[in-house]
Design an enzyme around this catalytic site. Structure first.
Site, PDB file in Angstrom:
ATOM      1  N   LYS A 167       0.864  -1.190   0.000  1.00 20.07           N
ATOM      2  CA  LYS A 167       0.000   0.000   0.000  1.00 20.07           C
ATOM      3  C   LYS A 167       0.895   1.232   0.000  1.00 20.07           C
ATOM      4  O   LYS A 167       1.207   1.809   1.039  1.00 20.07           O
ATOM      5  CB  LYS A 167      -0.924  -0.013   1.218  1.00 20.07           C
ATOM      6  CG  LYS A 167      -2.090   0.953   1.107  1.00 20.07           C
ATOM      7  CD  LYS A 167      -3.044   0.509   0.020  1.00 20.07           C
ATOM      8  CE  LYS A 167      -4.234   1.438  -0.089  1.00 20.07           C
ATOM      9  NZ  LYS A 167      -5.113   1.064  -1.201  1.00 20.07           N
ATOM     10  N   SER A 217      -8.745  -0.113  -4.721  1.00 22.93           N
ATOM     11  CA  SER A 217      -8.879   0.291  -3.325  1.00 22.93           C
ATOM     12  C   SER A 217     -10.340   0.633  -3.021  1.00 22.93           C
ATOM     13  O   SER A 217     -11.194  -0.243  -3.104  1.00 22.93           O
ATOM     14  CB  SER A 217      -7.933   1.451  -3.016  1.00 22.93           C
ATOM     15  OG  SER A 217      -7.650   1.486  -1.628  1.00 22.93           O
TER      16      SER A 217
END
Length: 587
Positions: A162, A363
């Protein structure tokens, strides 16, 4: 005598004029468009831009209309993503299958336009050229600039991959981010060569072999069969007029006439227009298929607007099915959950819910999609990025540089957790991490709930912020089918058993008449189930910054895009602590 004249008139068919449909792909401004102002739409010199859905609709129209003999495309300024181009390619092949030619005129082709152009008959400006150098992905890192300003980023991320926060506290990618970028880039370039190869000029391997040559003059491009003809634009038009002697050229053919401003030349025209405007509108009794667009970075304002519409649709007996079209890298975790929860409520009513992914649905974009049955993606869609990040900017060094001092008073151990003058201490970081892990667990829980029995492997091994192409995501069970918007709509229609239906889009692009009437319409009362107080979103608007960005955009469009994303990210951090955002928020 009158009877004979009428008989003569109706005895012969009325022939419609042949048409060449013309579309400027540089005028296609994303999936959806903000509504233009009245002054803008009344300007006769200004061409109203298309959105991507309008373009698809127009090309579908060209397939079915016998009076359309050919289609002409102009690629200059095209900003479509690779997944959108894959969907557009299918329409081009359908037009060709219907026995109609598709022409493309250009002053030059590059990696962005070549995959689409190869399936058309290409006319290249004689002094133009073709660039096909491969694929390059560039990420700007802002830490050095922030250091000079006295700003420091304190970022927490859940998931080793991430990496959306890395540009603010690193000067180069982490090992995981570099690996992810390389794998994603290789996957996307495979899709570029596959898209080029649909033309049958060359196979994918032959296109890949061209990248080391890179730049081609117009003659070299012709020799390599990358283009078909070298000619000036007036010669191109002259040739088309000779080939289709009885045809008229029509820009944006297939767009509803209601989107054009009225032609008012005198008082009678004005009276006629306002009579039409005030006339009662006939309501359709058709069932409704709702097409909801999630386009752009997800903030709480967008989340609330979509949630309200979806909840209304769930209560409306005429709405039988919904397609959620996603083109988003994510954003606010809160807003993504709002959208996801609304789609769950919609499905609980027994109605059909299908998802169509465009260029990116990563996401928070993927979070919003998980209850789709099925989920469609293009093979070049960027998706996944299941992870969470958050943080803040620490301004204490900047304050020191400009002579600002602060004094803080606090009650509560964590009351200053969002302070802009100090980093998270050990306890605060543990509390933030605990909160973000809860959001991460909810995110994964939603995926397990929505994709039950479909995931092909351990979710944690797919998550951690890892990003996939649509084709890779299908292999993992994160999406169901490779296809575009039309495939998703047809699927929803079939599941819901719809024969006659109306397609209702949200946000709706209003016609000229609807824009006038909307300003006078009173706000409707809503059920408490649907509505609560609207959420305000903080912004970082500034007149001098807007002026700077407009000037920079002319000379450095790519740099402008990166700077815009930098400020967009800061705006999100300013408003919320926890984000579900893809590392390529450049998308």
């Amino acid at each position: 005598m009158r009877f004979l004249l009428l008989l003569f008139f109706f005895s012969f068919p009325v022939f419609s004029k042949d048409l060449i449909a013309v579309y400027r792909l540089g005028h296609v401004m994303g999936e959806t468009l903000p509504e233009p102002g009245i002054n803008e739409i009344l300007n006769p010199e200004k061409i109203r831009p298309l959105n991507f859905m309008h373009l698809l609709s127009c090309l579908n129209y060209c397939v079915s209309k016998d009076d359309v003999k050919a289609v002409v495309l102009y690629a200059e300024g095209m900003r479509l993503g690779l997944a959108q181009k894959q969907e557009l390619l299918r329409r081009i092949h359908e037009i060709k299958k219907a026995g109609k030619k598709v022409y493309l005129y250009t002053h030059g082709l590059d990696e962005a336009s070549l995959p689409l152009a190869q399936s058309t008959e290409i006319s290249l400006f004689p002094e133009g050229g073709v660039s096909f150098r491969g694929l390059a992905m560039q990420q700007l890192y802002f830490k050095g600039m922030l250091d000079k300003l006295g700003l420091e980023a304190d970022i927490v991320h859940i998931g080793d991959y991430k990496s959306a926060g890395e540009p603010f506290y690193l000067t180069a990618p982490s090992e995981e981010a570099a690996k992810q970028q390389r794998e994603l880039g290789e996957g996307l370039f495979v899709e570029v060569t596959k898209s080029c190869a649909t033309s049958e000029r060359k196979d994918a391997a032959a296109y890949r072999a061209l990248i080391d040559e890179g730049l081609f003059s117009s003659q070299q491009a012709l020799d390599h069969k990358l283009v078909d003809t070298l000619e000036y634009h007036n010669e191109f038009i002259k040739r088309l007029k000779k080939t289709y002697a009885k045809a008229d050229f029509k820009l944006n053919y297939g767009m509803p006439k209601s989107f054009e401003p009225p032609k008012i030349n005198n008082m009678m025209d004005a009276i006629s227009f306002f009579q039409k405007l005030s006339a009662p509108k006939k309501k359709s009794n058709n069932d409704i298929l709702a097409l909801v667009n999630l386009d752009g970075t997800i903030d709480t304002r967008m989340g609330e607007a979509l949630r309200r519409y979806i909840m209304r649709a769930s209560q409306n007996d005429k709405v039988k099915a919904m397609v959620l079209r996603i083109n988003s890298p994510g954003g606010s975790a809160l807003a993504s959950e709002m959208i996801c929860q609304a789609t769950e409520e919609f499905k609980k009513t027994g109605k059909t819910f299908v998802v169509s992914m465009s260029n990116v649905a990563a996401s928070g974009g993927y979070y919003s999609a998980v209850f789709g049955e099925p989920i469609y993606a293009e093979s070049a869609t960027i998706t996944g990025s299941i992870g969470v990040l958050g943080g803040k900017l620490v301004m204490s060094k900047m304050f020191d540089k400009i002579g600002i001092s602060t004094h803080e008073f606090k009650i509560g151990k964590y009351s200053d957790i969002n302070s802009s003058t100090s980093f998270f201490n050990e306890d605060q970081r543990a509390k933030i991490t605990e909160s973000m892990n809860r959001v991460y667990d909810v995110f994964k829980g939603r995926i397990i709930q929505g994709r039950e029995g479909k995931l092909k492997g351990d979710l944690e091994a797919m998550a951690g912020g890892r990003v996939y192409t649509g084709l890779q995501a299908k292999e993992l069970g994160l999406v169901d089918k490779i296809g575009g918007l039309r495939e998703a709509i047809n699927d929803a229609k079939e599941q819901a058993g719809l024969k006659r239906y109306s397609l209702e889009t949200f946000p709706k692009q209003l016609s000229f008449e609807e824009m006038l009437m909307e300003s006078f319409r009173p706000q409707e009362k809503e059920d408490e189930f649907v509505s609560y107080d609207p959420i305000t979103v903080k912004s970082m608007n500034s007149a001098w910054l807007t002026e700077l960005m407009l000037n920079l955009k002319i000379h450095q469009p790519q740099l402008t895009q990166e700077i815009h994303k930098f400020f967009q990210y800061l705006t999100l951090l300013q408003g919320e602590n926890t984000l579900v955002l893809d590392p390529r928020w450049a998308q």
